[in-house]
Write a protein that holds these residues in place. Structure first.
Motif, PDB file in Angstrom:
ATOM      1  N   CYS A  22     -11.409  -9.600 -33.801  1.00 28.78           N
ATOM      2  CA  CYS A  22     -11.871 -10.986 -33.774  1.00 28.78           C
ATOM      3  C   CYS A  22     -10.688 -11.872 -34.121  1.00 28.78           C
ATOM      4  N   THR A  23     -10.230 -12.630 -33.151  1.00 29.59           N
ATOM      5  CA  THR A  23      -9.115 -13.537 -33.376  1.00 29.59           C
ATOM      6  C   THR A  23      -9.656 -14.933 -33.644  1.00 29.59           C
ATOM      7  N   ALA A  24      -9.221 -15.500 -34.760  1.00 29.47           N
ATOM      8  CA  ALA A  24      -9.722 -16.794 -35.198  1.00 29.47           C
ATOM      9  C   ALA A  24      -8.691 -17.891 -34.978  1.00 29.47           C
ATOM     10  N   SER A  25      -9.176 -19.103 -34.805  1.00 28.41           N
ATOM     11  CA  SER A  25      -8.272 -20.239 -34.781  1.00 28.41           C
ATOM     12  C   SER A  25      -7.667 -20.382 -36.175  1.00 28.41           C
ATOM     13  N   GLU A  26      -6.542 -21.068 -36.274  1.00 29.09           N
ATOM     14  CA  GLU A  26      -5.880 -21.207 -37.561  1.00 29.09           C
ATOM     15  C   GLU A  26      -6.808 -21.834 -38.590  1.00 29.09           C
ATOM     16  N   TYR A  27      -7.522 -22.857 -38.176  1.00 26.10           N
ATOM     17  CA  TYR A  27      -8.420 -23.561 -39.102  1.00 26.10           C
ATOM     18  C   TYR A  27      -9.502 -22.631 -39.631  1.00 26.10           C
ATOM     19  N   VAL A  28     -10.125 -21.889 -38.741  1.00 24.98           N
ATOM     20  CA  VAL A  28     -11.235 -21.029 -39.153  1.00 24.98           C
ATOM     21  C   VAL A  28     -10.726 -19.889 -40.031  1.00 24.98           C
ATOM     22  N   TYR A  29      -9.586 -19.329 -39.693  1.00 23.56           N
ATOM     23  CA  TYR A  29      -9.067 -18.211 -40.488  1.00 23.56           C
ATOM     24  C   TYR A  29      -8.774 -18.648 -41.915  1.00 23.56           C
ATOM     25  N   ARG A  30      -8.387 -19.889 -42.104  1.00 23.80           N
ATOM     26  CA  ARG A  30      -8.053 -20.375 -43.445  1.00 23.80           C
ATOM     27  C   ARG A  30      -9.281 -20.745 -44.271  1.00 23.80           C
ATOM     28  N   LEU A  31     -10.458 -20.563 -43.706  1.00 24.38           N
ATOM     29  CA  LEU A  31     -11.683 -20.786 -44.466  1.00 24.38           C
ATOM     30  C   LEU A  31     -11.910 -19.697 -45.497  1.00 24.38           C
ATOM     31  N   ASN A  32     -11.252 -18.575 -45.336  1.00 28.68           N
ATOM     32  CA  ASN A  32     -11.197 -17.476 -46.304  1.00 28.68           C
ATOM     33  C   ASN A  32     -12.242 -16.379 -46.159  1.00 28.68           C
ATOM     34  N   CYS A  33     -13.455 -16.711 -45.777  1.00 28.38           N
ATOM     35  CA  CYS A  33     -14.478 -15.677 -45.656  1.00 28.38           C
ATOM     36  C   CYS A  33     -14.743 -15.343 -44.199  1.00 28.38           C
ATOM     37  N   MET A  34     -14.649 -14.076 -43.885  1.00 29.51           N
ATOM     38  CA  MET A  34     -14.974 -13.611 -42.543  1.00 29.51           C
ATOM     39  C   MET A  34     -15.795 -12.337 -42.639  1.00 29.51           C
ATOM     40  N   GLY A  35     -16.514 -12.052 -41.572  1.00 25.44           N
ATOM     41  CA  GLY A  35     -17.338 -10.857 -41.623  1.00 25.44           C
ATOM     42  C   GLY A  35     -17.842 -10.436 -40.256  1.00 25.44           C
ATOM     43  N   TRP A  36     -18.479  -9.291 -40.267  1.00 20.98           N
ATOM     44  CA  TRP A  36     -19.112  -8.738 -39.070  1.00 20.98           C
ATOM     45  C   TRP A  36     -20.605  -8.600 -39.318  1.00 20.98           C
ATOM     46  N   PHE A  37     -21.365  -9.068 -38.362  1.00 20.56           N
ATOM     47  CA  PHE A  37     -22.806  -8.934 -38.384  1.00 20.56           C
ATOM     48  C   PHE A  37     -23.224  -8.230 -37.093  1.00 20.56           C
ATOM     49  N   ARG A  38     -24.437  -7.711 -37.080  1.00 16.67           N
ATOM     50  CA  ARG A  38     -24.918  -7.086 -35.857  1.00 16.67           C
ATOM     51  C   ARG A  38     -26.412  -7.341 -35.684  1.00 16.67           C
ATOM     52  N   GLN A  39     -26.812  -7.307 -34.428  1.00 16.48           N
ATOM     53  CA  GLN A  39     -28.220  -7.418 -34.112  1.00 16.48           C
ATOM     54  C   GLN A  39     -28.611  -6.227 -33.271  1.00 16.48           C
ATOM     55  N   ARG A  40     -29.371  -5.359 -33.843  1.00 15.53           N
ATOM     56  CA  ARG A  40     -29.829  -4.173 -33.130  1.00 15.53           C
ATOM     57  C   ARG A  40     -31.071  -4.512 -32.331  1.00 15.53           C
ATOM     58  N   PRO A  41     -31.374  -3.761 -31.286  1.00 17.52           N
ATOM     59  CA  PRO A  41     -32.525  -4.083 -30.435  1.00 17.52           C
ATOM     60  C   PRO A  41     -33.808  -4.203 -31.236  1.00 17.52           C
ATOM     61  N   GLY A  42     -34.475  -5.318 -31.060  1.00 22.20           N
ATOM     62  CA  GLY A  42     -35.757  -5.538 -31.720  1.00 22.20           C
ATOM     63  C   GLY A  42     -35.670  -5.873 -33.190  1.00 22.20           C
ATOM     64  N   GLN A  43     -34.454  -6.075 -33.688  1.00 14.29           N
ATOM     65  CA  GLN A  43     -34.287  -6.359 -35.109  1.00 14.29           C
ATOM     66  C   GLN A  43     -33.541  -7.674 -35.327  1.00 14.29           C
ATOM     67  N   GLU A  44     -33.624  -8.176 -36.546  1.00 13.30           N
ATOM     68  CA  GLU A  44     -32.910  -9.394 -36.884  1.00 13.30           C
ATOM     69  C   GLU A  44     -31.433  -9.077 -37.131  1.00 13.30           C
ATOM     70  N   ARG A  45     -30.652 -10.117 -37.023  1.00 11.10           N
ATOM     71  CA  ARG A  45     -29.222  -9.950 -37.271  1.00 11.10           C
ATOM     72  C   ARG A  45     -28.991  -9.628 -38.746  1.00 11.10           C
ATOM     73  N   GLU A  46     -28.055  -8.729 -39.002  1.00 11.90           N
ATOM     74  CA  GLU A  46     -27.798  -8.278 -40.360  1.00 11.90           C
ATOM     75  C   GLU A  46     -26.302  -8.187 -40.606  1.00 11.90           C
ATOM     76  N   ALA A  47     -25.919  -8.299 -41.863  1.00  6.94           N
ATOM     77  CA  ALA A  47     -24.516  -8.176 -42.226  1.00  6.94           C
ATOM     78  C   ALA A  47     -24.086  -6.721 -42.178  1.00  6.94           C
ATOM     79  N   VAL A  48     -22.899  -6.481 -41.687  1.00  5.04           N
ATOM     80  CA  VAL A  48     -22.315  -5.144 -41.669  1.00  5.04           C
ATOM     81  C   VAL A  48     -21.209  -5.053 -42.723  1.00  5.04           C
ATOM     82  N   ALA A  49     -20.297  -6.010 -42.694  1.00  3.99           N
ATOM     83  CA  ALA A  49     -19.197  -6.025 -43.660  1.00  3.99           C
ATOM     84  C   ALA A  49     -18.604  -7.423 -43.715  1.00  3.99           C
ATOM     85  N   THR A  50     -18.172  -7.826 -44.892  1.00  2.00           N
ATOM     86  CA  THR A  50     -17.498  -9.113 -45.034  1.00  2.00           C
ATOM     87  C   THR A  50     -16.260  -8.936 -45.894  1.00  2.00           C
TER      88      THR A  50
END
Length: 126
Positions: A22-50
């Motif tokens: 995941c490549t971020a713009s300079e502004y967004v990358y400097r926000l400090n918090c980033m993470g990965w979420f996923r949405q599995r079939p039939g389920q709500e989106r959930e956090a994987v790692a931050t």
């Protein structure tokens, strides 16, 4: 400039590996918090790692611990998710996200993340 651009999704057999980027713009990358979420079939989106950029206290969902690794490349403003030992239940759309963070821990609250990537399909076959 698009805030977050993902790549690296695909199809693998169970036990295989994939690495999402995941490549971020300079502004967004400097926000400090980033993470990965996923949405599995039939389920709500959930956090994987931050991750707090430059920090050491990461969050992993129980389902990701020991199999997935979140890392950053500050020179490239890029976030990664290395996924090993993939299982069919890991199938879903994976999203990169970012938000402003002023502490060393970003947590896993989806609603707190302001910027989202377009999503990358990950399909794991048995």
């Amino acid at each position: 400039q698009v805030p977050l651009v993902e790549s690296g999704g695909g199809s693998v057999q169970a036990g295989g590996s994939l690495k999402l980027s995941c490549t971020a713009s300079e502004y967004v990358y400097r926000l400090n918090c980033m993470g990965w979420f996923r949405q599995r079939p039939g389920q709500e989106r959930e956090a994987v790692a931050t991750i707090y950029i430059g920090g050491i206290r990461n969050y992993y969902a129980d389902s990701a611990k020991g199999r997935f690794t979140i890392t950053e490349d500050n020179a490239e403003n890029t976030l990664y998710l290395q996924m090993d030992g993939l299982k069919p239940e890991d199938t879903g759309v994976y999203y990169c996200a970012a938000r402003y963070g002023d502490s060393s821990y970003c947590g896993h609250s989806e609603s707190s993340f302001s910027y989202w990537g377009q999503g990358a399909q990950v399909t794991v076959s048995a």
